[in-house]
Write a protein that holds these residues in place. Structure first.
Motif, short mmCIF file in Angstrom:
data_model
loop_
_atom_site.label_atom_id
_atom_site.label_comp_id
_atom_site.label_asym_id
_atom_site.label_seq_id
_atom_site.Cartn_x
_atom_site.Cartn_y
_atom_site.Cartn_z
N PHE A 173 2.53 15.37 -3.38
CA PHE A 173 2.49 14.13 -2.62
C PHE A 173 2.39 14.33 -1.11
CE2 PHE A 173 4.22 12.87 -6.69
CZ PHE A 173 3.43 11.78 -6.98
N ILE A 174 2.70 15.53 -0.61
CA ILE A 174 2.46 15.81 0.81
C ILE A 174 0.96 15.88 1.10
CG2 ILE A 174 2.68 17.56 2.63
CD1 ILE A 174 5.13 15.89 2.41
N PRO A 175 0.18 16.74 0.40
CA PRO A 175 -1.27 16.73 0.66
C PRO A 175 -1.95 15.40 0.35
CG PRO A 175 -0.72 18.20 -1.19
CD PRO A 175 0.55 17.83 -0.53
N LEU A 176 -1.38 14.62 -0.57
CA LEU A 176 -1.97 13.32 -0.90
C LEU A 176 -1.80 12.28 0.21
CD1 LEU A 176 -1.20 12.78 -4.71
CD2 LEU A 176 -3.41 13.17 -3.63
N ILE A 177 -1.02 12.62 1.25
CA ILE A 177 -0.93 11.71 2.40
C ILE A 177 -2.32 11.49 3.00
CG2 ILE A 177 -0.01 11.47 4.76
CD1 ILE A 177 2.47 12.95 3.87
N VAL A 178 -3.20 12.47 2.84
CA VAL A 178 -4.57 12.36 3.39
C VAL A 178 -5.24 11.08 2.93
CG1 VAL A 178 -6.87 13.40 3.41
CG2 VAL A 178 -4.85 14.86 3.58
N VAL A 179 -5.04 10.71 1.67
CA VAL A 179 -5.69 9.50 1.14
C VAL A 179 -4.69 8.36 0.96
CG1 VAL A 179 -7.60 10.70 0.03
CG2 VAL A 179 -5.45 10.47 -1.20
N ASN A 180 -3.55 8.46 1.62
CA ASN A 180 -2.58 7.37 1.55
C ASN A 180 -3.17 6.12 2.19
OD1 ASN A 180 -0.28 5.63 2.21
ND2 ASN A 180 0.98 7.37 1.62
N VAL B 122 -10.88 13.52 8.36
CA VAL B 122 -10.76 14.85 8.96
C VAL B 122 -9.56 14.90 9.91
CG1 VAL B 122 -11.84 16.48 10.57
CG2 VAL B 122 -13.19 15.46 8.73
N VAL B 123 -9.41 13.87 10.73
CA VAL B 123 -8.28 13.80 11.66
C VAL B 123 -6.95 13.77 10.90
CG1 VAL B 123 -7.12 12.39 13.40
CG2 VAL B 123 -9.60 12.68 13.50
N ILE B 124 -6.88 12.89 9.90
CA ILE B 124 -5.65 12.75 9.11
C ILE B 124 -5.33 14.05 8.37
CG2 ILE B 124 -4.61 11.54 7.14
CD1 ILE B 124 -6.37 9.08 8.01
N ALA B 125 -6.35 14.67 7.77
CA ALA B 125 -6.15 15.91 7.01
C ALA B 125 -5.63 17.03 7.90
CB ALA B 125 -7.46 16.33 6.35
N SER B 126 -6.04 17.04 9.16
CA SER B 126 -5.57 18.07 10.08
C SER B 126 -4.06 17.96 10.29
CB SER B 126 -6.29 17.95 11.43
OG SER B 126 -7.68 18.08 11.28
N VAL C 104 0.85 -1.19 0.00
CA VAL C 104 0.00 0.00 0.00
C VAL C 104 0.89 1.25 0.00
CG1 VAL C 104 -1.97 -1.09 1.12
CG2 VAL C 104 -0.17 -0.10 2.53
N GLY C 105 0.32 2.38 -0.37
CA GLY C 105 1.07 3.62 -0.43
C GLY C 105 2.09 3.64 -1.56
N MET C 106 1.81 2.86 -2.61
CA MET C 106 2.80 2.69 -3.68
C MET C 106 2.96 3.93 -4.56
SD MET C 106 3.70 -0.26 -2.91
CE MET C 106 4.81 -0.56 -4.24
N CYS C 107 1.95 4.77 -4.62
CA CYS C 107 2.01 5.94 -5.50
C CYS C 107 3.20 6.83 -5.15
CB CYS C 107 0.71 6.72 -5.40
SG CYS C 107 0.61 8.13 -6.52
N SER C 108 3.31 7.19 -3.87
CA SER C 108 4.41 8.05 -3.44
C SER C 108 5.74 7.31 -3.50
CB SER C 108 4.16 8.57 -2.02
OG SER C 108 3.98 7.50 -1.11
N VAL C 109 5.73 6.02 -3.21
CA VAL C 109 6.97 5.22 -3.24
C VAL C 109 7.57 5.25 -4.64
CG1 VAL C 109 7.92 2.89 -3.05
CG2 VAL C 109 6.32 3.70 -1.34
N LEU C 110 6.75 5.09 -5.64
CA LEU C 110 7.23 5.06 -7.02
C LEU C 110 7.57 6.46 -7.55
CD1 LEU C 110 4.63 2.52 -8.44
CD2 LEU C 110 7.08 2.09 -8.14
N ALA C 111 6.84 7.46 -7.10
CA ALA C 111 6.95 8.79 -7.72
C ALA C 111 8.11 9.63 -7.20
CB ALA C 111 5.64 9.55 -7.54
N ILE C 112 8.42 9.54 -5.90
CA ILE C 112 9.40 10.48 -5.33
C ILE C 112 10.68 9.81 -4.85
CG2 ILE C 112 7.60 12.10 -4.65
CD1 ILE C 112 8.15 11.04 -1.75
N SER C 113 10.91 8.58 -5.30
CA SER C 113 12.07 7.83 -4.82
C SER C 113 13.31 8.01 -5.69
CB SER C 113 11.72 6.34 -4.72
OG SER C 113 11.29 5.84 -5.97
N SER C 114 13.40 9.13 -6.38
CA SER C 114 14.58 9.37 -7.22
C SER C 114 15.76 9.90 -6.42
CB SER C 114 14.24 10.34 -8.35
OG SER C 114 13.76 11.57 -7.81
#
Length: 221
Positions: free
Chosen positions: A122-129, A95-99, A44-54
């Motif tokens: 990818f920081i704001p996208l942590i909300v739906v990670n 709501v809790v996570i977004a805060s 899970v959480g693969m989107c950020s793992v693949l996108a910013i791991s350069s």
């Protein structure tokens, strides 16, 4: 009348059972890093793992943000779990996570503008990670605050270790650097490894290695 007086007693018994149910905190922590790693095992959480791991600096920054959000959201959700109705639990979790994500984003913008620019959306996208929501639903909403904090730290570290290994391999062999320090001469680097497509290949190899290690341990047992 018997039914009416019996209901509160049943609810009280259920609460007592939850309290009595012991949790091995050491196992919870280790599972997040090894046997239940969010990347290598849960995938899970693969989107950020693949996108910013350069680059390794991006990976460490993202990992720190995930640890912060995951740990504190787990804590708050665990404390409020008996007060959140089942019908609205997912919106309440978000709501809790977004805060906490908003707090992280503001801190990074203020003190680490270069990292903020690198991580971008990818920081704001942590909300739906998926990692954050999965731990909120599958663990924090059912366990006490201490266990939820340990779970958040363990899962966050597991994510950070996984993305950091991937980023270190790509940056070292693709760019010849680690944390912007030259390690390998540029002439001996493989430029393809810092391209987005390479993350799929390297991560696939890492999955294979992790599966081989896991199977070997099972066979030894």
């Amino acid at each position: 009348m018997e039914r009416q007086t019996g209901k509160p007693i049943d609810v009280q018994k259920e609460k007592e059972k939850r309290k009595k149910k012991s949790v091995n905190l050491g196992k919870v922590f280790k599972d997040g890093i090894f046997s239940n790693n969010p990347v290598f095992v849960q995938m899970v959480g693969m989107c950020s793992v693949l996108a910013i791991s350069s680059s390794l600096s991006n990976a460490i920054g993202m990992g720190a943000a995930v640890i912060f959000v995951l740990t504190l959201s787990n804590l708050v959700i665990s404390v409020l779990r008996n007060f959140i109705p089942d019908e609205v639990r997912i919106p309440a979790f978000i709501v809790v996570i977004a805060s906490f994500v908003t707090m992280v984003q503001m801190i990074i913008k203020a003190y680490l503008p270069a990292l903020d620019q690198s991580l971008g959306i990818f920081i704001p996208l942590i909300v739906v990670n998926c990692i954050i929501l999965a731990r909120a639903e599958g663990f924090a909403s059912q366990q006490g605050p201490i266990a939820s904090i340990i779970d958040g730290i363990g899962q966050g570290l597991g994510y950070t270790i996984a993305i950091s290994i991937l980023a270190a391999i790509r940056e070292l062999f693709g760019n010849g650097t680690l944390l912007d320090n030259r390690i390998i001469p540029e002439d001996y680097t493989i430029g393809f490894l810092i391209q987005p497509a390479s993350s799929f290949i390297i991560l696939g190899i890492m999955f294979a290695v992790a599966a081989a290690i896991s199977n070997k341990k099972k066979n030894n047992k």
